[in-house]
Design a protein around this motif. Structure first.
Motif, mmCIF file in Angstrom:
data_model
loop_
_atom_site.group_PDB
_atom_site.id
_atom_site.type_symbol
_atom_site.label_atom_id
_atom_site.label_comp_id
_atom_site.label_asym_id
_atom_site.label_seq_id
_atom_site.Cartn_x
_atom_site.Cartn_y
_atom_site.Cartn_z
ATOM 1 N N ILE A 1 26.314 59.820 39.317
ATOM 2 C CA ILE A 1 26.946 59.340 38.082
ATOM 3 C C ILE A 1 27.962 58.242 38.401
ATOM 4 O O ILE A 1 28.022 57.211 37.717
ATOM 5 N N ALA A 2 28.745 58.420 39.444
ATOM 6 C CA ALA A 2 29.731 57.402 39.831
ATOM 7 C C ALA A 2 29.039 56.097 40.221
ATOM 8 O O ALA A 2 29.473 55.006 39.831
ATOM 9 N N VAL A 3 27.948 56.184 40.974
ATOM 10 C CA VAL A 3 27.207 54.987 41.385
ATOM 11 C C VAL A 3 26.599 54.286 40.171
ATOM 12 O O VAL A 3 26.631 53.056 40.067
ATOM 13 N N VAL A 4 26.065 55.042 39.237
ATOM 14 C CA VAL A 4 25.481 54.458 38.023
ATOM 15 C C VAL A 4 26.554 53.741 37.203
ATOM 16 O O VAL A 4 26.331 52.631 36.712
ATOM 17 N N ILE A 5 27.709 54.340 37.073
ATOM 18 C CA ILE A 5 28.803 53.702 36.326
ATOM 19 C C ILE A 5 29.221 52.399 37.004
ATOM 20 O O ILE A 5 29.407 51.373 36.341
ATOM 21 N N ILE A 6 29.340 52.406 38.309
ATOM 22 C CA ILE A 6 29.703 51.188 39.050
ATOM 23 C C ILE A 6 28.623 50.117 38.877
ATOM 24 O O ILE A 6 28.928 48.939 38.686
ATOM 25 N N ALA A 7 27.363 50.513 38.914
ATOM 26 C CA ALA A 7 26.264 49.553 38.740
ATOM 27 C C ALA A 7 26.287 48.930 37.350
ATOM 28 O O ALA A 7 26.064 47.723 37.196
ATOM 29 N N ILE A 8 26.566 49.726 36.340
ATOM 30 C CA ILE A 8 26.641 49.202 34.969
ATOM 31 C C ILE A 8 27.790 48.208 34.848
ATOM 32 O O ILE A 8 27.636 47.120 34.282
ATOM 33 N N LEU A 9 28.938 48.557 35.384
ATOM 34 C CA LEU A 9 30.086 47.646 35.333
ATOM 35 C C LEU A 9 29.798 46.347 36.088
ATOM 36 O O LEU A 9 30.152 45.255 35.626
ATOM 37 N N ALA A 10 29.147 46.450 37.231
ATOM 38 C CA ALA A 10 28.814 45.258 38.018
ATOM 39 C C ALA A 10 27.812 44.379 37.279
ATOM 40 O O ALA A 10 27.905 43.148 37.321
ATOM 41 N N SER A 11 26.853 44.995 36.593
ATOM 42 C CA SER A 11 25.849 44.201 35.873
ATOM 43 C C SER A 11 26.471 43.434 34.710
ATOM 44 O O SER A 11 25.930 42.428 34.269
ATOM 45 N N ILE A 12 27.594 43.882 34.227
ATOM 46 C CA ILE A 12 28.308 43.169 33.167
ATOM 47 C C ILE A 12 29.252 42.129 33.767
ATOM 48 O O ILE A 12 29.329 40.997 33.292
ATOM 49 N N ALA A 13 29.946 42.493 34.813
ATOM 50 C CA ALA A 13 30.989 41.635 35.372
ATOM 51 C C ALA A 13 30.443 40.436 36.145
ATOM 52 O O ALA A 13 30.985 39.336 36.035
ATOM 53 N N ILE A 14 29.392 40.606 36.912
ATOM 54 C CA ILE A 14 28.901 39.519 37.767
ATOM 55 C C ILE A 14 28.430 38.314 36.956
ATOM 56 O O ILE A 14 28.841 37.192 37.242
ATOM 57 N N PRO A 15 27.593 38.467 35.929
ATOM 58 C CA PRO A 15 27.210 37.286 35.145
ATOM 59 C C PRO A 15 28.402 36.614 34.459
ATOM 60 O O PRO A 15 28.467 35.387 34.375
ATOM 61 N N SER A 16 29.344 37.397 33.990
ATOM 62 C CA SER A 16 30.531 36.820 33.358
ATOM 63 C C SER A 16 31.328 36.004 34.363
ATOM 64 O O SER A 16 31.813 34.915 34.051
ATOM 65 N N TYR A 17 31.457 36.513 35.561
ATOM 66 C CA TYR A 17 32.187 35.802 36.607
ATOM 67 C C TYR A 17 31.460 34.513 36.988
ATOM 68 O O TYR A 17 32.085 33.462 37.154
ATOM 69 N N GLN A 18 30.141 34.572 37.108
ATOM 70 C CA GLN A 18 29.372 33.377 37.455
ATOM 71 C C GLN A 18 29.499 32.316 36.359
ATOM 72 O O GLN A 18 29.624 31.126 36.654
ATOM 73 N N ASN A 19 29.481 32.727 35.107
ATOM 74 C CA ASN A 19 29.670 31.791 33.998
ATOM 75 C C ASN A 19 31.067 31.176 34.056
ATOM 76 O O ASN A 19 31.240 29.982 33.811
ATOM 77 N N TYR A 20 32.052 31.977 34.387
ATOM 78 C CA TYR A 20 33.425 31.487 34.523
ATOM 79 C C TYR A 20 33.513 30.424 35.621
ATOM 80 O O TYR A 20 34.145 29.377 35.437
ATOM 81 N N ILE A 21 32.867 30.662 36.745
ATOM 82 C CA ILE A 21 32.883 29.705 37.858
ATOM 83 C C ILE A 21 32.214 28.394 37.441
ATOM 84 O O ILE A 21 32.730 27.304 37.703
ATOM 85 N N THR A 22 31.077 28.487 36.776
ATOM 86 C CA THR A 22 30.369 27.286 36.323
ATOM 87 C C THR A 22 31.223 26.487 35.354
ATOM 88 O O THR A 22 31.356 25.267 35.480
ATOM 89 N N ARG A 23 31.823 27.166 34.396
ATOM 90 C CA ARG A 23 32.675 26.479 33.420
ATOM 91 C C ARG A 23 33.881 25.827 34.101
ATOM 92 O O ARG A 23 34.292 24.735 33.723
#
Length: 138
Positions: A13-35
């Motif tokens: 359950i802890a690993v799944v929660i971390i994976a969900i958070l990462a799947s949301i955070a990584i694209p947002s961070y990449q978009n931030y870097i591009t902008r």
């Protein structure tokens, strides 16, 4: 939790929660870097424009040149105080007659490849091929 540590279910359950958070955070961070790279290119174009306008105020002409690389811009006496803050974009300056100019920034790096920004002596700003960024940012 038992006395010997975490159960397998709790760890999964802890690993799944971390994976969900990462799947949301990584694209947002990449978009931030591009902008931020696009914003940096805009700032560099404005700085180059100010140098060209300063030259115009002193000589009543824009520098007549076709400087097609960032290193050529840095070597030019009009733009000697400018240096790109990163290599994410390649910068160009073109003025064929001294009465107009066009500055262009073209993306070099993967995240901004194909992204092109332009600025001319009439402060007309264009942007193309920059993904979700479709206009100059403020």
């Amino acid at each position: 939790m038992n006395k010997n540590g975490f159960t397998l279910i709790e760890l999964i359950i802890a690993v799944v929660i971390i994976a969900i958070l990462a799947s949301i955070a990584i694209p947002s961070y990449q978009n931030y870097i591009t902008r931020s790279k696009i914003k940096e290119a805009q700032s560099n174009l404005i700085a180059l424009s100010l140098s060209a306008e300063n030259n115009y105020q002193r000589t009543l002409n824009y520098p007549t040149a076709s400087l097609t690389t960032s290193s050529a811009l840095v070597a030019n006496t009009v733009f000697k105080s400018w240096a790109p803050s990163s290599n994410a974009f390649e910068y160009k300056y073109v003025s064929t007659d001294g009465s107009t100019y066009t500055l262009t920034a073209t993306g070099n790096e993967t995240k901004v490849s194909g992204c092109t920004l332009t600025l001319n002596n009439q402060s007309v700003k264009t942007i193309s091929g920059c993904g979700s960024v479709t206009e100059w940012m403020k």
